[in-house]
Scaffold this active site. Structure first.
Site, PDB file in Angstrom:
ATOM      1  N   ILE A  77       0.887  -1.159   0.000  1.00  0.00           N
ATOM      2  CA  ILE A  77       0.000   0.000   0.000  1.00  0.00           C
ATOM      3  C   ILE A  77       0.924   1.208   0.000  1.00  0.00           C
ATOM      4  CG2 ILE A  77      -1.736   1.318   1.262  1.00  0.00           C
ATOM      5  CD1 ILE A  77      -2.797  -1.269   2.387  1.00  0.00           C
ATOM      6  N   PRO A  78       1.027   1.932  -1.128  1.00  0.00           N
ATOM      7  CA  PRO A  78       2.121   2.890  -1.314  1.00  0.00           C
ATOM      8  C   PRO A  78       1.899   4.256  -0.665  1.00  0.00           C
ATOM      9  CG  PRO A  78       0.764   2.824  -3.277  1.00  0.00           C
ATOM     10  CD  PRO A  78       0.200   1.779  -2.342  1.00  0.00           C
ATOM     11  N   CYS A  79       1.853   4.267   0.658  1.00  0.00           N
ATOM     12  CA  CYS A  79       1.709   5.547   1.364  1.00  0.00           C
ATOM     13  C   CYS A  79       2.941   6.427   1.155  1.00  0.00           C
ATOM     14  CB  CYS A  79       1.439   5.322   2.841  1.00  0.00           C
ATOM     15  SG  CYS A  79       2.695   4.375   3.714  1.00  0.00           S
ATOM     16  N   HIS A  80       4.049   5.827   0.717  1.00  0.00           N
ATOM     17  CA  HIS A  80       5.266   6.605   0.462  1.00  0.00           C
ATOM     18  C   HIS A  80       5.098   7.544  -0.729  1.00  0.00           C
ATOM     19  CE1 HIS A  80       5.562   2.806  -1.859  1.00  0.00           C
ATOM     20  NE2 HIS A  80       6.088   3.585  -2.809  1.00  0.00           N
TER      21      HIS A  80
END
Length: 281
Positions: free
Chosen positions: A245-248
């Protein structure tokens, strides 16, 4: 990672940290190499092996000007064109093969009392990682700089679950994201503990293509709550699954990358690494 790989990653991380803090002055190869106690030749080779691009190009990828350019270009059509921009190679979208299933109210309420969770430690380009799974999918993934602390964080998420340290195919399938071309990946299922609002935010993050960035405000608009940017930030900060989950990929509207649960240096490294991968396509 073995001892030498740990040393190399430490040097690369130190270089990225220096770049992140000093990008405004655009440090050259010699300056960065000196800060990590390597000759320019050896530093260039080490960094390029890790990132797939030169330190100079990497600096461009993570500069404020570049971040602003990416945001400006994608502001109107980031999510509208996501499906068209990511159908092949490493640009493939997360949401084409990652599916989120929320835990049942009982599983959420009881702290995983009925859950049997397998967990293991693995390597990634950004350091060691802890990955945990239920029979339904990945329930937790985090960068594990300290193995004991990382496991305690997992156990805190599911205080009543039964844990086994064992590698399973669900974990292995998820970890292929670091080593395989995305077009060769099978579907990854996530079995997550979260509120309806958190799940909605996490699902929206999956629509941000590799090598692209979004702002907290953009995410709030996509979930039809344009005034909830602060709440969106809190939900992003509680993301239980690193990288998948690409919260970056969510940064401030000013172009500043901002905080990250697993450290700002690692966030900078991931953004630059992904930009380098897409630039090579």
């Amino acid at each position: 990672m073995n001892d030498q790989e740990n040393i190399n990653y430490g040097r690369v991380a130190a270089a990225i940290d220096y770049i992140r803090e000093n990008f405004r002055s655009q440090p050259d190869l010699d300056e960065i190499a000196e800060k990590v106690h390597l000759s320019p030749f050896h530093f260039q080779r080490l960094f390029t092996e890790w990132a797939g691009t030169s330190p100079k190009k990497f600096l461009q990828y993570i500069s404020i000007a570049h971040a602003k350019k990416m945001l400006k270009e994608e502001q109107a059509t980031l999510f509208e064109t996501a499906y068209e921009t990511g159908l092949s190679g490493t640009s493939r979208l997360h949401d084409l093969f990652i599916h989120i299933e929320g835990m049942t109210p009982a599983e959420y309420r009881d702290g995983g009392k009925s859950l049997a969770i397998n967990y293991s430690f693995a390597e990634s380009p950004f350091g060691n990682i802890l990955v945990a799974s239920t029979p339904k999918g990945i329930c937790y993934m985090a960068f594990a700089d300290d193995a004991e602390q990382s496991f305690e964080a997992l156990r805190k998420q599911f205080p009543h679950a039964q844990f086994r340290q064992v590698v399973d195919m669900i974990q292995q399938n998820a970890l292929y994201i670091f080593t395989q071309d995305w077009k060769n990946l099978g579907q990854v299922k996530l079995h997550l503990k979260g509120t309806d609002f958190q799940l909605k935010v996490w699902e929206t993050l999956l629509k941000i293509p590799l090598g692209r960035l979004a702002t907290y405000g953009t995410i709030a608009q996509q979930i039809a709550q344009p005034h909830a940017a602060r709440a969106v930030g809190t939900a992003i900060g509680s993301n239980p699954v690193a990288y998948l989950i690409p919260c970056h990929r969510v940064i401030q509207s000013t172009g500043i990358f901002g905080g990250y649960m697993w450290g700002p240096t690692r966030k900078t490294a991931i953004i630059g690494w992904e930009a380098a991968k897409t630039a090579m396509k």
